[in-house]
Enzyme design. Structure first.
Site, PDB file in Angstrom:
ATOM      1  N   GLN A 103      47.043  25.018  30.773  1.00 48.93           N
ATOM      2  CA  GLN A 103      47.436  25.909  31.866  1.00 48.93           C
ATOM      3  C   GLN A 103      47.316  27.383  31.468  1.00 48.93           C
ATOM      4  OE1 GLN A 103      51.666  26.423  33.380  1.00 48.93           O
ATOM      5  NE2 GLN A 103      50.835  25.125  35.011  1.00 48.93           N
ATOM      6  N   GLU A 140      29.434  58.032  44.649  1.00 51.99           N
ATOM      7  CA  GLU A 140      29.459  57.435  43.309  1.00 51.99           C
ATOM      8  C   GLU A 140      30.649  56.505  43.147  1.00 51.99           C
ATOM      9  OE1 GLU A 140      28.177  59.604  39.716  1.00 51.99           O
ATOM     10  OE2 GLU A 140      30.220  59.290  38.988  1.00 51.99           O
ATOM     11  N   ARG A 199      34.342  24.027  25.416  1.00 50.91           N
ATOM     12  CA  ARG A 199      35.002  24.030  24.099  1.00 50.91           C
ATOM     13  C   ARG A 199      36.210  23.082  24.126  1.00 50.91           C
ATOM     14  NH1 ARG A 199      35.673  26.427  19.290  1.00 50.91           N
ATOM     15  NH2 ARG A 199      37.748  27.098  18.587  1.00 50.91           N
TER      16      ARG A 199
END
Length: 378
Positions: free
Chosen positions: A278, A241, A267
């Protein structure tokens, strides 16, 4: 050292990713048991519920790394991480121990599990026994060819829709860790009480509940492995798992990173694309670095499993790296999307909620660090 996936692995990954994208294009996270079961059937039709099971039991016979790649593709193309988690837990912590340690009668359950007709839940955690497996209080008392189970499990993933419970109980109270035994318990046996679904902050597509055993008579043929071997069986299932399940989160982070790149290049603020700042571009660079670092650790841990080398430290490092990267990247994604990411419906806030529990389930981050320290000789 060869870091390239084979052509077959790349083809299989692309095939699973495309099939998941098609089947789950209209799927939304839901908590209705009937709808959840339908989603499981869609996952099963792609082969996701039986990837690492032998072909004779309806599986694909894949190894740990190929199973992880399948789960990564699942997480990449399906936004319902609760479903991804539930399927992976069913396969890795339930089907694997039934296959590797079950009697012939117990293995008769595997065909249904591989086909998604039987859903399994891992019933280990109790109120006073999470990471401390040796403190479980549920008992299994031998009575002829049956074991009578008494006790309550506090958090069982898939429980409300489960048909089989892989559970652990004390058969010899004086033997400590060596007094725990494992069982595959069909849901239709008398004496099993499943509580209502537990409200959770994330992974809502994976229904979970408390499960109580009240004098539940389990035929001895459903015991997994030898009596007293349950602790070792649980550890083995956790290796699978922790090694494979978290690949689903690699897929989530890959999808999330692509969404963030699209958002920041599309955007504009202060007259230019925000990706040109940056502070924004470096945040995305760190997201990618975390993802790729975690991916290498997870692939290596799964490769070791395929070599027959269960490296506890490697698995713990992979689990920790993926879970911490998933949380950090989701927080970064929230910042990059701003208010729109905070609003329900955009998917970013859901990703964060789904990633937060990764540092808790399958062994907390603190437990993983203890395992890593132990492997270092501390």
């Amino acid at each position: 050292m060869d870091f390239e996936l084979s052509p077959l692995q790349r083809e299989r990954y692309a095939g699973v990713s495309a099939a998941v994208a098609e089947r789950f294009a209209e799927h939304e996270t839901c908590t209705d048991p009937e709808l959840v079961r339908l989603a499981w059937k869609d996952a099963a039709s792609i082969g996701l519920t039986g990837m690492c099971l032998p072909e004779k039991h309806g599986g694909a016979g894949l190894g740990a790394l190929d199973t992880a790649l399948g789960l990564e593709a699942f997480g990449r193309s399906c936004s319902d991480m609760g479903l991804v988690f539930g399927v992976a837990a069913h396969l890795l912590s339930c089907a694997v121990p039934v296959w590797e340690f079950g009697t012939d009668e117990a293995r008769d359950l595997l065909a249904g599990m591989a086909a998604g007709d039987l859903i399994a839940g891992n019933a280990m955690t109790e109120d006073e026994a999470g990471s401390d497996v040796g403190r479980i209080q549920t008992t299994a008392t031998r009575s002829g060819e049956e074991y009578l189970l008494e006790g309550e499990k506090s958090f069982v993933s898939n429980a409300p829709i489960a048909d089989v419970f892989v559970t652990y109980a004390v058969t010899d109270p004086s033997a400590g860790f060596l007094g725990i035994s494992a069982f595959a318990v069909p849901r239709d046996l008398d004496g099993i009480v499943v509580g209502p679904p537990l409200p959770k902050m994330g992974l809502n597509g994976c229904l979970a509940a408390r499960v109580r055993f009240e004098g539940c008579a389990v035929p001895a043929r459903y015991r997994l492995g030898a009596e007293g071997g349950g602790g070792a069986i649980f550890q083995h299932s956790m290796a699978w798992e922790r090694g494979c399940l978290f690949a689903g989160y690699l897929g989530l982070m890959e999808r999330q990173l692509a969404e963030c790149v699209a958002r920041t290049t599309g955007r504009r603020q202060f007259g230019r694309k925000i990706a040109g700042f940056q502070a924004v571009s470096h945040r995305i660079a760190r997201m990618r670095q975390r993802l790729e670092s975690a991916r290498l650790l997870l692939y290596r841990a799964c490769w070791l499993l395929d070599q027959g080398r269960t490296d506890v430290g490697a698995i713990a490092m992979a689990k920790t790296a993926v879970s911490e990267a998933a949380v950090a990247n989701s927080l970064d994604a929230m910042q990059l999307f701003g208010a729109s990411g905070y609003l329900a419906g955009a998917g970013i806030e859901e990703q964060l909620r789904d990633c937060l529990p990764t540092t808790i389930f399958s062994g907390t981050t603190e437990i993983q660090l203890e395992l890593i320290a132990r492997e270092a000789g501390l």
